[in-house]
Scaffold this motif. Structure first.
Motif, PDB file in Angstrom:
ATOM      1  N   ILE A  14       4.760  13.559 -26.876  1.00  0.00           N
ATOM      2  CA  ILE A  14       4.140  13.047 -28.080  1.00  0.00           C
ATOM      3  C   ILE A  14       2.528  12.536 -28.125  1.00  0.00           C
ATOM      4  N   GLY A  15       2.204  13.755 -28.977  1.00  0.00           N
ATOM      5  CA  GLY A  15       0.878  12.664 -29.517  1.00  0.00           C
ATOM      6  C   GLY A  15       0.149  12.295 -28.176  1.00  0.00           C
ATOM      7  N   GLY A  16       0.046  13.332 -27.154  1.00  0.00           N
ATOM      8  CA  GLY A  16      -0.692  12.971 -26.025  1.00  0.00           C
ATOM      9  C   GLY A  16      -0.350  12.241 -24.517  1.00  0.00           C
ATOM     10  N   LYS A  17       1.433  12.025 -25.144  1.00  0.00           N
ATOM     11  CA  LYS A  17       1.528  10.649 -23.640  1.00  0.00           C
ATOM     12  C   LYS A  17       3.281  10.790 -23.470  1.00  0.00           C
ATOM     13  N   TRP A  18       3.389  10.713 -22.800  1.00  0.00           N
ATOM     14  CA  TRP A  18       4.482  11.089 -22.191  1.00  0.00           C
ATOM     15  C   TRP A  18       5.186   9.576 -22.059  1.00  0.00           C
ATOM     16  N   CYS A  19       6.764   9.639 -22.895  1.00  0.00           N
ATOM     17  CA  CYS A  19       7.221   8.428 -23.773  1.00  0.00           C
ATOM     18  C   CYS A  19       8.149   9.001 -23.531  1.00  0.00           C
ATOM     19  N   ASP A  20       9.127   7.495 -23.157  1.00  0.00           N
ATOM     20  CA  ASP A  20      11.099   8.251 -23.406  1.00  0.00           C
ATOM     21  C   ASP A  20      11.030   8.505 -24.797  1.00  0.00           C
ATOM     22  N   ALA A  21      12.485   8.933 -24.655  1.00  0.00           N
ATOM     23  CA  ALA A  21      13.245   9.142 -26.514  1.00  0.00           C
ATOM     24  C   ALA A  21      13.909   7.593 -26.733  1.00  0.00           C
ATOM     25  N   GLN A  22      14.291   7.706 -27.566  1.00  0.00           N
ATOM     26  CA  GLN A  22      14.570   6.922 -28.613  1.00  0.00           C
ATOM     27  C   GLN A  22      15.336   6.247 -28.407  1.00  0.00           C
ATOM     28  N   SER A  23      16.685   6.769 -27.645  1.00  0.00           N
ATOM     29  CA  SER A  23      17.704   6.550 -27.652  1.00  0.00           C
ATOM     30  C   SER A  23      18.173   6.301 -26.181  1.00  0.00           C
ATOM     31  N   ASP A  24      16.937   6.495 -25.285  1.00  0.00           N
ATOM     32  CA  ASP A  24      16.848   6.322 -23.462  1.00  0.00           C
ATOM     33  C   ASP A  24      18.446   7.137 -22.755  1.00  0.00           C
ATOM     34  N   GLN A  25      19.154   8.409 -23.703  1.00  0.00           N
ATOM     35  CA  GLN A  25      19.873   9.334 -22.626  1.00  0.00           C
ATOM     36  C   GLN A  25      18.876  10.710 -22.385  1.00  0.00           C
ATOM     37  N   ARG A  26      20.191  11.163 -21.389  1.00  0.00           N
ATOM     38  CA  ARG A  26      19.292  11.543 -20.312  1.00  0.00           C
ATOM     39  C   ARG A  26      20.722  13.070 -20.172  1.00  0.00           C
ATOM     40  N   ALA A  27      19.966  14.392 -19.881  1.00  0.00           N
ATOM     41  CA  ALA A  27      20.914  15.554 -19.537  1.00  0.00           C
ATOM     42  C   ALA A  27      20.473  15.857 -18.234  1.00  0.00           C
ATOM     43  N   SER A  28      21.806  16.078 -17.502  1.00  0.00           N
ATOM     44  CA  SER A  28      21.401  16.289 -15.924  1.00  0.00           C
ATOM     45  C   SER A  28      21.237  18.033 -16.620  1.00  0.00           C
ATOM     46  N   ILE A  29      20.755  18.595 -14.748  1.00  0.00           N
ATOM     47  CA  ILE A  29      20.115  20.069 -14.920  1.00  0.00           C
ATOM     48  C   ILE A  29      20.660  20.859 -14.084  1.00  0.00           C
ATOM     49  N   ILE A  30      21.446  21.751 -13.788  1.00  0.00           N
ATOM     50  CA  ILE A  30      21.996  22.258 -12.825  1.00  0.00           C
ATOM     51  C   ILE A  30      21.580  23.555 -12.426  1.00  0.00           C
ATOM     52  N   ASN A  31      21.241  23.226 -10.847  1.00  0.00           N
ATOM     53  CA  ASN A  31      20.746  24.596 -10.407  1.00  0.00           C
ATOM     54  C   ASN A  31      21.894  26.229 -10.512  1.00  0.00           C
ATOM     55  N   PRO A  32      21.833  26.722 -10.842  1.00  0.00           N
ATOM     56  CA  PRO A  32      22.648  28.041 -10.789  1.00  0.00           C
ATOM     57  C   PRO A  32      23.194  28.717  -9.618  1.00  0.00           C
ATOM     58  N   ALA A  33      22.005  28.616  -9.168  1.00  0.00           N
ATOM     59  CA  ALA A  33      22.636  28.785  -7.274  1.00  0.00           C
ATOM     60  C   ALA A  33      23.502  28.215  -6.665  1.00  0.00           C
ATOM     61  N   THR A  34      23.125  27.262  -7.046  1.00  0.00           N
ATOM     62  CA  THR A  34      23.819  26.377  -5.961  1.00  0.00           C
ATOM     63  C   THR A  34      24.900  25.081  -6.497  1.00  0.00           C
ATOM     64  N   GLU A  35      24.743  25.613  -8.459  1.00  0.00           N
ATOM     65  CA  GLU A  35      25.939  24.023  -8.389  1.00  0.00           C
ATOM     66  C   GLU A  35      25.382  22.766  -8.287  1.00  0.00           C
ATOM     67  N   GLU A  36      24.166  22.416  -7.561  1.00  0.00           N
ATOM     68  CA  GLU A  36      23.980  20.791  -7.665  1.00  0.00           C
ATOM     69  C   GLU A  36      23.259  20.743  -8.416  1.00  0.00           C
ATOM     70  N   LEU A  37      22.894  18.995  -8.517  1.00  0.00           N
ATOM     71  CA  LEU A  37      21.290  18.726  -9.604  1.00  0.00           C
ATOM     72  C   LEU A  37      20.114  18.960  -9.698  1.00  0.00           C
ATOM     73  N   LEU A  38      19.925  19.130 -10.109  1.00  0.00           N
ATOM     74  CA  LEU A  38      17.844  19.874  -9.487  1.00  0.00           C
ATOM     75  C   LEU A  38      17.607  18.036 -10.061  1.00  0.00           C
ATOM     76  N   GLY A  39      17.718  17.870 -11.690  1.00  0.00           N
ATOM     77  CA  GLY A  39      17.084  16.398 -11.270  1.00  0.00           C
ATOM     78  C   GLY A  39      18.041  16.154 -13.363  1.00  0.00           C
ATOM     79  N   GLU A  40      17.623  14.880 -13.980  1.00  0.00           N
ATOM     80  CA  GLU A  40      18.122  14.358 -15.450  1.00  0.00           C
ATOM     81  C   GLU A  40      15.807  14.958 -16.307  1.00  0.00           C
ATOM     82  N   VAL A  41      16.856  15.263 -17.270  1.00  0.00           N
ATOM     83  CA  VAL A  41      15.370  14.407 -18.657  1.00  0.00           C
ATOM     84  C   VAL A  41      16.043  14.060 -19.903  1.00  0.00           C
ATOM     85  N   ALA A  42      15.224  13.754 -20.147  1.00  0.00           N
ATOM     86  CA  ALA A  42      15.366  13.184 -21.772  1.00  0.00           C
ATOM     87  C   ALA A  42      16.628  13.613 -22.545  1.00  0.00           C
TER      88      ALA A  42
END
Length: 488
Positions: free
Chosen positions: A14-42
């Motif tokens: 936002i506004g030319g800067k990376w920042c945390d979401a105000q809720s600090d919540q994260r979502a897991s991103i899954i690799n559909p070929a392995t069903e393993e965790l790729l990482g988390e995003v805001a």
């Protein structure tokens, strides 16, 4: 070769800067070929959407005042940076979406071509501004101006991540709009990588903003925000309808790219070998997860028995498996939810009385991942769900026809009108049928090639507006005429 791990930014931009979401919540991103965790995003919320729109509003006037040449320079820089990172970006696409690496590489090339194309159009804007309009009176002079429509919200789906973003972001920036991009919560990683590239080329702060999160919260908040002048949405027809209803509350402009249930028509005089390849590509590319998937196959009855037998043989040789393996021709479905949805449609097809020719279940050698064998039904009732509704998976429905008129009638008997594929050796028939089909794009004896220079969109419930070509940029411009009295 291995899958990338956390090669993306987990924050929002936002506004030319990376920042945390105000809720600090994260979502897991899954690799559909392995069903393993790729990482988390805001997981952003309404407050983050408001901050992103506010940043875009603050940057709006300055960006609109930049010359087309300046905007073109930024777009070319983005294309060049994507080119420099194309191998990593292709791997990221494959990891997040599940498409074979060769298909992901095509996607990255499409992104590069799209940004370069709209850079060329942006560079022409300065010379095209204030075009004189021919009038029937010498007492007046009229000039045409195309001006950016303002702050735009861009919402993109999960089946072609980064590609659908490029189709919206590039023309919007070229037109002089500032943007807030909302990627799919299922496949946000390529868009986050694109945001990092945009940050790298130092696009002015606030011109481009990205918020990750759910459609129910972030998407809905973005569409409803009064700071937007326009929403451009690509996704399901049901959600598109909800977007249009919400945008109507304050009369925002809307562009919609929605569903499809497209037909491929194979006539007796077609090149059969080429037709087999084109039919398979039209439904099994990207595991059938395409709004343009030609999921309804109509075959001339005089060749149907032989063609369908050969099609079955061809389909059963398709290699389904690890998307990173060079031999793989079809990867997994992109999410567990979509995997279940496609399986439900297969059960509906069986219940409707359609004949299952091949596929219908998980390949025996693939115990993990959202894999489904290429599936074909024949003798499909024309009123069944699998014939009429968009499945968005590797499921092909086949019927036959006796005459050209019957083929056109069945093809047009749909709520959708996005694309069609026509396979015939008769040029006059190709012209007749292309004109008669109620769709936005017809491929004649061709696979589903797409160029930035040609339009994308359809009729009926498939689209409102067009993307790509000059029409893609016009979608983010307002028309202004200036009429002046001529001094005598």
């Amino acid at each position: 070769m291995s899958y990338p791990t956390q090669q993306f930014h987990p924050q929002i931009y936002i506004g030319g800067k990376w920042c945390d979401a105000q809720s600090d919540q994260r979502a897991s991103i899954i690799n559909p070929a392995t069903e393993e965790l790729l990482g988390e995003v805001a997981m952003a919320g309404k407050a983050d959407v408001h901050a992103a729109v506010s940043a875009a509003v603050a940057a709006k006037a300055a960006w609109a005042d930049t010359s087309g040449q300046v905007r073109a320079g930024y777009l070319r820089a983005i294309a060049q940076a994507v080119l420099a990172q194309r191998d990593q970006l292709a791997q990221l696409q494959t990891a997040n979406n599940g498409k074979p690496l060769a298909e992901a590489a095509i996607d990255v090339e499409d992104v590069i071509a799209t940004f370069n194309y709209y850079a060329d159009l942006a560079a022409e804007l300065d010379a095209e501004q204030d075009q004189q309009v021919s009038l029937p009176s010498s007492d007046y002079r009229a000039n045409l101006r195309r001006e950016p429509c303002g702050v735009v919200g861009l919402i993109v789906p999960w089946n072609f991540p980064m590609v659908t973003a490029a189709w919206k972001v590039a023309p919007a920036l070229a037109a002089g709009c500032t943007v807030v991009l909302k990627p799919s919560e299922i496949t946000p990683l390529p868009e986050l990588a694109l945001a990092a590239i945009i940050d790298q080329v130092r696009l002015p702060a606030g011109v481009f903003n990205l918020v990750t999160g759910s459609g129910a919260e972030v998407g809905a908040a973005l569409v409803a925000h009064p700071g937007l002048s326009k929403v451009s949405f690509t996704g399901s027809t049901a959600i598109g309808s909800a977007v249009m209803k919400s945008a109507a509350d304050d009369l925002k402009g809307v562009s919609l790219e929605l569903g499809g249930k497209s037909a491929a028509l194979v006539f007796a005089d077609a090149d059969i070998e080429a037709a087999l390849d084109i039919v398979c590509g039209g439904i099994f590319f990207n595991c059938g997860q395409m709004c343009s998937a030609t999921s309804r196959l109509l075959v001339d009855k005089s060749i149907a028995e032989n063609f369908i037998a050969r099609l079955k043989q061809r389909i059963e040789t398709i290699v389904v498996g690890d998307p990173l393996a060079s031999a793989t021709q079809m990867g997994p479905i992109t999410s567990a939810q979509q995997y279940q949805r496609v399986q439900q449609y297969i059960q509906q097809g069986l219940a409707s009385g359609a004949r299952l020719l091949t596929g219908g279940g998980r390949p025996a050698d693939l115990l993990k991942g959202y894999f489904l064998a290429p599936t074909v039904f024949t003798e499909v009732p024309l009123d069944s769900a699998i014939w009429r509704e968009e499945i968005f998976g590797p499921v092909l429905c086949v019927n036959t026809f006796d005459t050209e008129d019957e083929a056109v009638r069945i093809a047009n008997d749909s709520d959708f009108g996005l694309v069609a594929t026509l396979l015939t050796g008769d040029e006059q028939r190709a012209a007749r049928v292309s004109a008669a089909l109620q769709v936005g794009l017809v491929w004649v004896n061709s696979g589903q090639v797409i160029f930035p220079q040609t339009s994308w969109g359809g009729m009926k419930k498939s689209s409102i507006g067009r993307e790509l070509g000059p029409w893609g940029m016009h979608a983010f411009q307002e028309i202004k005429h200036v009429i002046s009295a001529v001094r005598k």
